[in-house]
Motif scaffolding. Structure first.
Motif, PDB file in Angstrom:
ATOM      1  N   ALA A  38      35.842  -9.753  16.982  1.00 51.32           N
ATOM      2  CA  ALA A  38      36.675 -10.431  18.413  1.00 51.32           C
ATOM      3  C   ALA A  38      37.970 -10.309  17.762  1.00 51.32           C
ATOM      4  CB  ALA A  38      35.948 -11.221  19.231  1.00 51.32           C
ATOM      5  N   GLU A  39      37.997 -11.187  16.601  1.00 47.27           N
ATOM      6  CA  GLU A  39      39.440 -11.364  16.204  1.00 47.27           C
ATOM      7  C   GLU A  39      40.184 -10.263  16.028  1.00 47.27           C
ATOM      8  OE1 GLU A  39      38.758 -13.617  12.816  1.00 47.27           O
ATOM      9  OE2 GLU A  39      38.301 -15.555  13.642  1.00 47.27           O
ATOM     10  N   ARG A  40      39.577  -9.172  15.512  1.00 50.88           N
ATOM     11  CA  ARG A  40      40.436  -7.856  15.150  1.00 50.88           C
ATOM     12  C   ARG A  40      40.651  -7.271  16.602  1.00 50.88           C
ATOM     13  NH1 ARG A  40      36.267  -4.883  12.432  1.00 50.88           N
ATOM     14  NH2 ARG A  40      35.986  -3.684  14.515  1.00 50.88           N
ATOM     15  N   GLU A  41      39.965  -7.277  17.476  1.00 52.59           N
ATOM     16  CA  GLU A  41      40.025  -6.498  18.854  1.00 52.59           C
ATOM     17  C   GLU A  41      41.034  -7.209  19.525  1.00 52.59           C
ATOM     18  OE1 GLU A  41      38.605  -3.420  19.787  1.00 52.59           O
ATOM     19  OE2 GLU A  41      38.018  -3.114  17.680  1.00 52.59           O
ATOM     20  N   ALA A  42      41.217  -8.577  19.353  1.00 51.54           N
ATOM     21  CA  ALA A  42      41.894  -9.347  20.275  1.00 51.54           C
ATOM     22  C   ALA A  42      43.385  -8.929  20.421  1.00 51.54           C
ATOM     23  CB  ALA A  42      41.908 -10.917  20.074  1.00 51.54           C
ATOM     24  N   PRO A  43      44.121  -8.943  21.499  1.00 52.57           N
ATOM     25  CA  PRO A  43      45.729  -8.496  21.496  1.00 52.57           C
ATOM     26  C   PRO A  43      46.271  -9.591  20.912  1.00 52.57           C
ATOM     27  CG  PRO A  43      44.946  -9.073  23.799  1.00 52.57           C
ATOM     28  CD  PRO A  43      43.481  -9.088  22.799  1.00 52.57           C
ATOM     29  N   GLY A  44      47.689  -9.247  20.340  1.00 53.57           N
ATOM     30  CA  GLY A  44      48.607 -10.255  20.083  1.00 53.57           C
ATOM     31  C   GLY A  44      47.989 -11.423  18.670  1.00 53.57           C
ATOM     32  N   SER A  45      48.172 -12.627  19.445  1.00 49.00           N
ATOM     33  CA  SER A  45      47.610 -13.854  18.503  1.00 49.00           C
ATOM     34  C   SER A  45      46.636 -14.194  18.965  1.00 49.00           C
ATOM     35  CB  SER A  45      48.922 -14.631  18.227  1.00 49.00           C
ATOM     36  OG  SER A  45      48.996 -15.334  19.932  1.00 49.00           O
ATOM     37  N   MET A  46      45.785 -13.877  20.014  1.00 45.55           N
ATOM     38  CA  MET A  46      44.823 -14.332  20.568  1.00 45.55           C
ATOM     39  C   MET A  46      43.679 -14.437  19.395  1.00 45.55           C
ATOM     40  SD  MET A  46      43.404 -13.307  24.365  1.00 45.55           S
ATOM     41  CE  MET A  46      44.896 -13.590  25.151  1.00 45.55           C
ATOM     42  N   GLY A  47      43.552 -13.599  18.506  1.00 46.00           N
ATOM     43  CA  GLY A  47      42.435 -13.603  17.631  1.00 46.00           C
ATOM     44  C   GLY A  47      42.389 -15.023  16.793  1.00 46.00           C
ATOM     45  N   SER A  48      43.619 -15.442  16.656  1.00 48.20           N
ATOM     46  CA  SER A  48      43.614 -16.709  15.904  1.00 48.20           C
ATOM     47  C   SER A  48      42.997 -17.755  16.584  1.00 48.20           C
ATOM     48  CB  SER A  48      45.143 -17.055  15.400  1.00 48.20           C
ATOM     49  OG  SER A  48      45.825 -17.213  16.418  1.00 48.20           O
ATOM     50  N   TYR A  49      42.746 -17.725  17.894  1.00 49.20           N
ATOM     51  CA  TYR A  49      42.206 -18.704  18.773  1.00 49.20           C
ATOM     52  C   TYR A  49      40.755 -18.734  18.969  1.00 49.20           C
ATOM     53  CZ  TYR A  49      47.038 -20.219  20.359  1.00 49.20           C
ATOM     54  OH  TYR A  49      48.097 -20.532  20.417  1.00 49.20           O
ATOM     55  N   ASN A 115      40.970  -6.061  29.553  1.00 52.03           N
ATOM     56  CA  ASN A 115      40.716  -5.778  28.162  1.00 52.03           C
ATOM     57  C   ASN A 115      39.285  -6.590  27.729  1.00 52.03           C
ATOM     58  OD1 ASN A 115      40.550  -5.710  25.370  1.00 52.03           O
ATOM     59  ND2 ASN A 115      42.720  -6.107  24.970  1.00 52.03           N
ATOM     60  N   ASN A 116      38.179  -6.327  27.978  1.00 50.18           N
ATOM     61  CA  ASN A 116      37.272  -7.328  27.259  1.00 50.18           C
ATOM     62  C   ASN A 116      36.830  -7.098  26.043  1.00 50.18           C
ATOM     63  OD1 ASN A 116      34.844  -8.926  27.518  1.00 50.18           O
ATOM     64  ND2 ASN A 116      34.423  -8.438  29.389  1.00 50.18           N
ATOM     65  N   PHE A 117      37.743  -7.572  25.250  1.00 55.63           N
ATOM     66  CA  PHE A 117      37.577  -7.338  23.985  1.00 55.63           C
ATOM     67  C   PHE A 117      36.215  -8.244  23.180  1.00 55.63           C
ATOM     68  CE2 PHE A 117      40.311 -11.076  24.182  1.00 55.63           C
ATOM     69  CZ  PHE A 117      39.896 -11.462  23.362  1.00 55.63           C
ATOM     70  N   MET A 118      35.838  -9.406  23.952  1.00 55.09           N
ATOM     71  CA  MET A 118      34.725 -10.184  23.768  1.00 55.09           C
ATOM     72  C   MET A 118      33.490  -9.323  23.813  1.00 55.09           C
ATOM     73  SD  MET A 118      35.668 -13.243  22.630  1.00 55.09           S
ATOM     74  CE  MET A 118      34.854 -14.508  23.021  1.00 55.09           C
ATOM     75  N   ALA A 119      33.304  -8.585  24.686  1.00 55.55           N
ATOM     76  CA  ALA A 119      32.093  -7.812  25.047  1.00 55.55           C
ATOM     77  C   ALA A 119      31.919  -6.518  24.286  1.00 55.55           C
ATOM     78  CB  ALA A 119      32.111  -7.332  26.663  1.00 55.55           C
ATOM     79  N   ARG A 120      33.096  -6.148  23.819  1.00 49.97           N
ATOM     80  CA  ARG A 120      33.145  -4.810  22.880  1.00 49.97           C
ATOM     81  C   ARG A 120      32.866  -5.465  21.508  1.00 49.97           C
ATOM     82  NH1 ARG A 120      38.133  -3.638  24.916  1.00 49.97           N
ATOM     83  NH2 ARG A 120      39.096  -4.232  22.832  1.00 49.97           N
ATOM     84  N   ALA A 121      33.191  -6.715  21.215  1.00 52.65           N
ATOM     85  CA  ALA A 121      32.816  -7.022  19.826  1.00 52.65           C
ATOM     86  C   ALA A 121      31.287  -7.398  19.723  1.00 52.65           C
ATOM     87  CB  ALA A 121      33.538  -8.542  19.752  1.00 52.65           C
ATOM     88  N   LEU A 122      30.633  -7.861  20.896  1.00 46.11           N
ATOM     89  CA  LEU A 122      29.425  -8.222  20.852  1.00 46.11           C
ATOM     90  C   LEU A 122      28.626  -6.970  20.822  1.00 46.11           C
ATOM     91  CD1 LEU A 122      27.291 -10.402  21.334  1.00 46.11           C
ATOM     92  CD2 LEU A 122      27.402 -10.168  23.869  1.00 46.11           C
ATOM     93  N   ARG A 123      28.766  -5.742  21.479  1.00 44.67           N
ATOM     94  CA  ARG A 123      28.228  -4.630  21.513  1.00 44.67           C
ATOM     95  C   ARG A 123      28.322  -3.948  19.884  1.00 44.67           C
ATOM     96  NH1 ARG A 123      30.513  -3.884  26.417  1.00 44.67           N
ATOM     97  NH2 ARG A 123      32.415  -2.669  25.593  1.00 44.67           N
ATOM     98  N   GLU A 124      29.680  -3.890  19.440  1.00 45.00           N
ATOM     99  CA  GLU A 124      29.612  -3.562  18.145  1.00 45.00           C
ATOM    100  C   GLU A 124      29.194  -4.213  17.043  1.00 45.00           C
ATOM    101  OE1 GLU A 124      33.536  -2.630  15.051  1.00 45.00           O
ATOM    102  OE2 GLU A 124      33.852  -2.435  17.306  1.00 45.00           O
ATOM    103  N   GLY A 125      28.955  -5.594  17.246  1.00 44.54           N
ATOM    104  CA  GLY A 125      28.422  -6.519  16.050  1.00 44.54           C
ATOM    105  C   GLY A 125      26.785  -6.734  16.149  1.00 44.54           C
ATOM    106  N   ARG A 126      26.073  -5.798  16.993  1.00 45.52           N
ATOM    107  CA  ARG A 126      24.641  -5.779  17.059  1.00 45.52           C
ATOM    108  C   ARG A 126      23.927  -5.494  15.456  1.00 45.52           C
ATOM    109  NH1 ARG A 126      23.008  -2.410  22.273  1.00 45.52           N
ATOM    110  NH2 ARG A 126      24.337  -3.509  23.819  1.00 45.52           N
TER     111      ARG A 126
END
Length: 126
Positions: A38-49, A115-126
């Motif tokens: 999710a950190e990697r997929e998040a846009p801009g500085s959002m991953g650091s949050y 841009n649902n990067f959180m859902a993508r991360a969940l699917r990818e992280g299975r």
């Protein structure tokens, strides 16, 4: 010859919910993996949050991933076209267009796609 196996569901349930046990460690590994994606997929500085933890939930241990960025709702759900106005009364907006500084009383924002990067991360992280 017959073999009888008895499973004590109470003990099994406690074993699975045991903090620091194998199940908790595996859940922590998986939760951290999804958070890193999710950190990697998040846009801009959002991953650091983005932060994560394993906690006791109503049905046992659960992995929780949170993004505390103030604009995460707008990124995940997208926005409709809208007008942006200055915060102060009689103020102006300042932004750059083609390398030139422009001042305006308002701006017409075209909206953004979700841009649902959180859902993508969940699917990818299975």
């Amino acid at each position: 010859m017959s073999v009888e196996v008895r499973i004590d569901t109470g003990k099994l349930s406690r074993l699975l919910r045991l903090r620091g046990g194998r199940t908790a460690r595996k859940l922590a590994e998986r939760t951290e993996k999804v958070a890193r994606i999710a950190e990697r997929e998040a846009p801009g500085s959002m991953g650091s949050y983005i932060s994560w933890k394993v906690t006791d939930g109503p049905k046992g241990l659960q992995g929780v991933i949170v993004c505390d960025h103030h604009a995460v709702h707008f990124v995940l759900d997208g926005t409709r076209p809208h007008i942006i106005r200055p915060r102060k009364k009689n103020g102006v907006l300042r932004f750059e267009v083609g390398g030139r500084v422009v001042y305006s009383a308002y701006a017409r924002h075209p909206g953004t796609r979700p841009n649902n990067f959180m859902a993508r991360a969940l699917r990818e992280g299975r």
